[in-house]
Write an enzyme that holds these catalytic residues in place. Structure first.
Site, PDB file in Angstrom:
ATOM      1  N   ARG A 186       0.840  -1.195   0.000  1.00  0.00           N
ATOM      2  CA  ARG A 186       0.000   0.000   0.000  1.00  0.00           C
ATOM      3  C   ARG A 186       0.875   1.244   0.000  1.00  0.00           C
ATOM      4  O   ARG A 186       1.841   1.316   0.760  1.00  0.00           O
ATOM      5  CB  ARG A 186      -0.895   0.032   1.249  1.00  0.00           C
ATOM      6  CG  ARG A 186      -1.673  -1.230   1.525  1.00  0.00           C
ATOM      7  CD  ARG A 186      -2.770  -1.471   0.559  1.00  0.00           C
ATOM      8  NE  ARG A 186      -3.704  -0.354   0.499  1.00  0.00           N
ATOM      9  CZ  ARG A 186      -4.614  -0.213  -0.479  1.00  0.00           C
ATOM     10  NH1 ARG A 186      -4.675  -1.081  -1.464  1.00  0.00           N
ATOM     11  NH2 ARG A 186      -5.436   0.807  -0.470  1.00  0.00           N
ATOM     12  N   VAL A 187       0.537   2.230  -0.820  1.00  0.00           N
ATOM     13  CA  VAL A 187       1.406   3.408  -0.826  1.00  0.00           C
ATOM     14  C   VAL A 187       1.217   4.262   0.418  1.00  0.00           C
ATOM     15  O   VAL A 187       2.089   5.029   0.774  1.00  0.00           O
ATOM     16  CB  VAL A 187       1.262   4.288  -2.089  1.00  0.00           C
ATOM     17  CG1 VAL A 187       1.790   3.565  -3.298  1.00  0.00           C
ATOM     18  CG2 VAL A 187      -0.146   4.755  -2.275  1.00  0.00           C
ATOM     19  N   ASP A 188       0.085   4.099   1.100  1.00  0.00           N
ATOM     20  CA  ASP A 188      -0.040   4.889   2.327  1.00  0.00           C
ATOM     21  C   ASP A 188       0.839   4.313   3.437  1.00  0.00           C
ATOM     22  O   ASP A 188       0.953   4.871   4.504  1.00  0.00           O
ATOM     23  CB  ASP A 188      -1.499   5.089   2.762  1.00  0.00           C
ATOM     24  CG  ASP A 188      -2.278   3.801   2.797  1.00  0.00           C
ATOM     25  OD1 ASP A 188      -1.643   2.731   2.780  1.00  0.00           O
ATOM     26  OD2 ASP A 188      -3.518   3.863   2.830  1.00  0.00           O
ATOM     27  N   ASP A 189       1.491   3.176   3.160  1.00  0.00           N
ATOM     28  CA  ASP A 189       2.456   2.640   4.115  1.00  0.00           C
ATOM     29  C   ASP A 189       3.856   3.162   3.820  1.00  0.00           C
ATOM     30  O   ASP A 189       4.796   2.904   4.562  1.00  0.00           O
ATOM     31  CB  ASP A 189       2.527   1.107   4.022  1.00  0.00           C
ATOM     32  CG  ASP A 189       1.206   0.469   4.385  1.00  0.00           C
ATOM     33  OD1 ASP A 189       0.408   1.134   5.065  1.00  0.00           O
ATOM     34  OD2 ASP A 189       0.981  -0.675   3.988  1.00  0.00           O
ATOM     35  N   VAL A 190       3.994   3.847   2.709  1.00  0.00           N
ATOM     36  CA  VAL A 190       5.314   4.301   2.296  1.00  0.00           C
ATOM     37  C   VAL A 190       5.697   5.547   3.083  1.00  0.00           C
ATOM     38  O   VAL A 190       4.849   6.348   3.451  1.00  0.00           O
ATOM     39  CB  VAL A 190       5.286   4.601   0.773  1.00  0.00           C
ATOM     40  CG1 VAL A 190       6.452   5.464   0.364  1.00  0.00           C
ATOM     41  CG2 VAL A 190       5.313   3.295   0.008  1.00  0.00           C
TER      42      VAL A 190
END
Ligand code: 6R9
Length: 705
Positions: free
Chosen positions: A605-609
């Site tokens: 997930r990019v919100d984990d980046v």
């Protein structure tokens, strides 16, 4: 970042989080530490399907795949109509096969497939197969929590059970379009309940029977069901969970907001709890066994439009209220069936087992609908995969001669820790033999050591089972890291079974990027290529499509039949969440890299980046079993990041995490990590969906270690 994982033998998993709002700023290359990334040498590592496998496969070569894929993109209407025609339609869809608008700039988002066509998915799953002569074929094998508890239903028996329940639901006033909440564990009654709803045109919403009363109430309030179907209790491993009590509490809570449910149909799960000990509210609660068996074995099908809703499935949003993902009938049916058939190279003789719960989309598309639409035999497993011991899965594989085995990386990794031939162990033992011989040990002492070794090897949890029946393995839920992939391939599948690493989402209804076993050489850790009709694109932060070898945000161009049509009751949130971030596309929320050969590597997930912008970095670090955490190790980890990525990326805090808070499907709940990191311990909220809620306490205790 990759080197961080591969260079340190002590590290099993590194997880970084920050408190920063997502989406803002530039993405640093820190996302390279997300599990599932592979180094350049790993990317070049090709695993070819055997000649023998490919020659019998539905799609036997990449040329054949490309030919079919090209047609699916150039002529989606023709491609999907040909497939849809293999199902039963009371009335065929009109001329126009689909209509879509995925571009928010051009007006409201709309996706429709086969609209005007009239069908029923339950009819296609059950009656159609019986008419084709499969009445006596086993539809469901049920394996209980405890070994020795099992049951079987043929397609004809399944039809009877579905019809009885459908008749009952009709009788209590459930009509086409009404919602029914199903809160059941993995009993056969769970797929039966889903099919019974579909038969009468009711919309099922399965709520995973591990959710708390609060979460269940929230879902009940949102979809206002006519009835709730549950059971009194369930045993998971050695534990008893009193489901009915959770439902009771949820119904009290939902009643407070004015939503009352008239009927709570309760299945008596005798292996877990007797009915006498179950709390009961006369007038509302009804025992399944008191009413359902009295109804006839036949029930008229409610013929519905292809675009009539089939089910609602709630997925947790990153903020607040869960999202009610809505799937409709016709397109979902065609897509679930076709993806199942091709990704597992399904043959009528296959025995298929997916370890997912029906409370998850995987259980909808690949326990219930996809396999049954293909007339497959499905194993439904009630228990925990490591109960009574970590060999249970392989015991089940041998018992039912499972040929297709579909599971999640989290399970692969946990079984990997507990079983399989340990190469370092073997090496050590050979070294011991060498030392013994050198130091003059006698022949018998060496023989004794070898015998002990052989014993240890054959009692390993995996290798002591045959697993000869296995043909294709599957993985879903998160990126599978190359070492877990290899263990799954070499140890579980004896280097014989291709692995379908299926990337998809609740929202997509079915597989989007997946290998077709037999068609392509595989790269461990890559989900490979798009399924028919799927056009993945990778965009940069401005939403500009980037070609060739690249990495960025994974989007989808054009619709596919299994796409979700809206978020229930909130079309605006649907548009804002998925179609506004990158206008013109559906945004998956995942990061992805395409390598020089066109293989797709999902990075999570990019919100984990991490966006490195002034706040601290807090790293949760899990060590290989048996490796102690020390101050020295802490320092060396920080130094490694400094050296490999840069000082700006060095973690300010390292938190030793023997376990991480994960959902049952293996997704790390970063929301909880974030709260622990910022010591907002009174805001941990609902932890009931965690596979093991005790890890939270353990993490809190280790916070200042
Ligand atoms: C089917 C399912 C969706 C998210 C998805 C992605 C992750 C799922 C994956 C994978 C890498 C795979 N995901 N499969 N990531 N490789 N093979 O899991 O649905 O629960 O909605 O989750 O899971 O991040 O966006 P859902």
């Amino acid at each position: 970042g990759n080197n961080l994982i591969t260079s340190s033998n002590h590290l099993r998993h590194v997880d970084f989080i920050t408190n920063l709002p997502s989406g803002a700023g530039k993405i640093s290359h820190l996302n390279a530490v997300v599990l599932g990334e592979a180094s350049a040498s790993e990317q070049a590592d090709l695993v070819l399907p055997s000649q023998q496998f490919s020659s019998q496969a539905l799609v036997p070569s990449h040329q054949k795949y490309l030919e079919m894929y090209m047609r699916s993109i150039q002529d989606p209407a023709g491609f999907w109509s040909d497939i849809a025609s293999q199902f039963y339609w009371k009335q065929k869809w009109p001329e126009q096969v689909f209509s879509e608008n995925l571009d928010i700039r051009k007006g409201p988002i709309k996706i429709e497939w086969f609209k005007g066509g009239i069908t029923n998915i339950c009819y296609n799953c059950v009656d159609r197969n019986i008419e084709a002569g499969l009445g006596h074929k086993v539809a469901l094998y049920w394996e209980g929590n405890g070994p020795g508890f099992d049951d079987t239903l043929t397609y004809s028996q399944l039809l009877h059970r579905v019809c009885q329940l459908a008749n009952y639901l009709k009788d209590i006033g459930v009509k086409r379009g009404d919602a029914v909440v199903i809160y059941l564990p993995m009993l056969m009654e769970l797929p039966i309940a889903m099919l019974a709803c579909a038969r009468i045109g009711a919309v099922h919403s399965v709520v995973f029977a591990g959710f708390s009363a609060e979460s269940l109430a929230q879902r009940i309030v949102d979809c206002k069901p006519k009835a709730v179907i549950t059971c009194n209790a369930v045993k998971r491993g050695p534990k008893i969970i009193h489901l009915k009590e959770i439902v009771d509490a949820a119904l009290i809570q939902s009643a407070k907001t004015g939503i009352s449910v008239d009927v709570c149909l309760t299945y008596e799960n005798q292996s877990a709890m007797k009915r006498e000990s179950t709390n009961w509210q006369e007038g509302r609660d009804v025992w399944w066994s008191d009413v359902v068996p009295k109804y006839p074995y036949t029930c008229e099908v409610e013929w519905v439009d292809a675009e009539d809703p089939l089910f609602l499935l709630y997925t947790s949003g990153s903020t607040g209220k869960p999202k009610g993902v809505l799937h409709t009938t016709g397109g979902y049916m065609v897509y679930a069936a076709t993806t199942f058939k091709h990704a597992f190279d399904y043959k009528p003789s296959d025995i298929y087992w997916c370890t997912a719960d029906c409370g998850w989309i995987t259980g909808h598309s690949y326990v219930t609908y996809g396999p049954l639409l293909n007339g497959a035999t499905v194993v439904v497993f009630e228990g925990a995969p490591n109960y009574p011991d970590p060999g249970r899965c392989w015991d089940i594989v041998d018992k039912y001669k499972v040929t297709l085995f579909y599971t999640a990386p989290t399970l692969v990794r946990s079984l990997m820790r507990e079983g399989g031939v340990s190469f370092s162990g073997c090496f050590l033992s050979v070294y011991c033999c060498f030392l013994m011989i050198r130091d003059g040990a006698c022949f018998y002492e060496v023989i004794l050591l070898i015998a002990i070794l052989i014993f240890i090897t054959i009692t390993q949890y995996v290798t002591r089972y045959s697993r000869k029946s296995l043909r294709v393995l599957g993985s879903v839920g998160e990126p599978i890291n190359p070492s877990a992939w290899r263990w799954f391939y070499n140890v579980v599948g004896d280097s014989r079974c291709p692995i379908s690493d299926t990337w998809w989402q609740t929202e997509t209804g079915g597989f989007m990027i997946t290998p077709l076993p037999g068609a392509w050489p595989q790269k461990p850790g890559s989900a490979t290529f798009p399924f028919f009709g799927v056009q993945p694109v990778i965009v940069d932060e401005k939403g500009v499509e980037i070609g060739g070898e690249c990495s960025g945000y994974l989007c989808l161009k054009s619709s596919w039949p299994g796409a979700f049509r809206t978020l229930y009751g909130d079309h605006e949130r649907y548009e804002t969440t998925y179609f506004k971030p990158f206008p013109g596309y559906y945004f998956s929320g995942d990061g992805c890299r395409r390598d020089k050969d066109g293989y797709h590597w999902l990075t999570g997930r990019v919100d984990d980046v991490i966006n490195v912008k002034g706040q601290g970095i807090y790293a949760f670090v899990t060590l290989v079993e048996g490796v102690p955490y020390s101050e020295e190790l802490r320092k060396s980890l920080i130094m490694t990041v400094r050296k490999q990525i840069g000082a700006f990326a060095a973690p300010d805090k390292i938190h030793w995490a023997p376990g991480l808070p994960k959902t049952r499907s293996g997704k790390i709940m970063r929301r909880i990590l974030r709260k622990i990191a910022s010591r907002q311990l009174d805001e941990l909220e609902d932890t009931s969906t965690l596979a093991d809620p005790t890890v939270v306490h353990q993490l809190i205790e280790l916070a200042d270690c």
